[in-house]
Design a protein around this motif. Structure first.
Motif, PDB file in Angstrom:
ATOM      1  N   UNK A 187       0.846  -1.177   0.000  1.00  0.00           N
ATOM      2  CA  UNK A 187       0.000   0.000   0.000  1.00  0.00           C
ATOM      3  C   UNK A 187       0.883   1.229   0.000  1.00  0.00           C
ATOM      4  N   UNK A 188       1.039   1.775  -1.155  1.00  0.00           N
ATOM      5  CA  UNK A 188       1.969   2.864  -1.315  1.00  0.00           C
ATOM      6  C   UNK A 188       1.439   4.234  -0.992  1.00  0.00           C
ATOM      7  N   UNK A 189       0.140   4.442  -1.036  1.00  0.00           N
ATOM      8  CA  UNK A 189      -0.338   5.791  -0.769  1.00  0.00           C
ATOM      9  C   UNK A 189      -1.537   5.771   0.171  1.00  0.00           C
TER      10      UNK A 189
ATOM     11  N   UNK B 157      -6.627   3.857   2.785  1.00  0.00           N
ATOM     12  CA  UNK B 157      -8.001   4.167   3.169  1.00  0.00           C
ATOM     13  C   UNK B 157      -8.991   3.148   2.638  1.00  0.00           C
ATOM     14  N   UNK B 158      -8.818   2.743   1.391  1.00  0.00           N
ATOM     15  CA  UNK B 158      -9.694   1.739   0.786  1.00  0.00           C
ATOM     16  C   UNK B 158      -9.526   0.404   1.501  1.00  0.00           C
ATOM     17  N   UNK B 159      -8.291   0.026   1.776  1.00  0.00           N
ATOM     18  CA  UNK B 159      -8.020  -1.224   2.487  1.00  0.00           C
ATOM     19  C   UNK B 159      -8.683  -1.203   3.866  1.00  0.00           C
TER      20      UNK B 159
ATOM     21  N   UNK C 159     -12.941  -2.919   7.689  1.00  0.00           N
ATOM     22  CA  UNK C 159     -13.993  -2.564   8.644  1.00  0.00           C
ATOM     23  C   UNK C 159     -15.326  -3.163   8.230  1.00  0.00           C
ATOM     24  N   UNK C 160     -15.648  -3.089   6.951  1.00  0.00           N
ATOM     25  CA  UNK C 160     -16.906  -3.674   6.457  1.00  0.00           C
ATOM     26  C   UNK C 160     -16.924  -5.169   6.745  1.00  0.00           C
ATOM     27  N   UNK C 161     -15.798  -5.829   6.503  1.00  0.00           N
ATOM     28  CA  UNK C 161     -15.687  -7.265   6.747  1.00  0.00           C
ATOM     29  C   UNK C 161     -15.904  -7.583   8.228  1.00  0.00           C
TER      30      UNK C 161
END
Length: 90
Positions: free
Chosen positions: A1-3, A8-10, A15-17
């Motif tokens: 995860x470079x940025x 944020x997406x990860x 969290x949804x999971x």
């Protein structure tokens, strides 16, 4: 995860999971959102809107504190386990 965007997406996906797993645990226990709210209140967490709070929690979209996550998990008979993993997997 470079940025930050990727992170944020990860985080959002994780969290949804987690919320889905907790909701599924509630359903397996046969608990209503009101049952969970009462248990969370007995655990010392102020859940002002009771079952409405639980429904909003399960709908996602918010970043909840560890206290809220742990209280919800305890209310549905689950336990949260956290671990730190480096990029090498240790």
């Amino acid at each position: 995860m470079g940025n930050r965007g990727e992170l944020g997406v990860y985080n959002a996906r994780q969290q949804v999971k987690l919320v889905k797993q907790l909701r599924d645990a509630r359903k397996r226990q046969g608990l209503t959102s009101g049952d969970v709210a009462k248990r969370m209140q007995r655990d010392g967490l102020v859940v002002a809107s009771g079952s409405e709070f639980v429904r909003e929690f399960e709908a996602g979209g918010m970043n909840y504190s560890m206290a809220v996550l742990r209280s919800y998990a305890k209310a549905v008979g689950a336990k949260l386990e956290l671990k730190a993993v480096t990029s090498e997997g240790t």
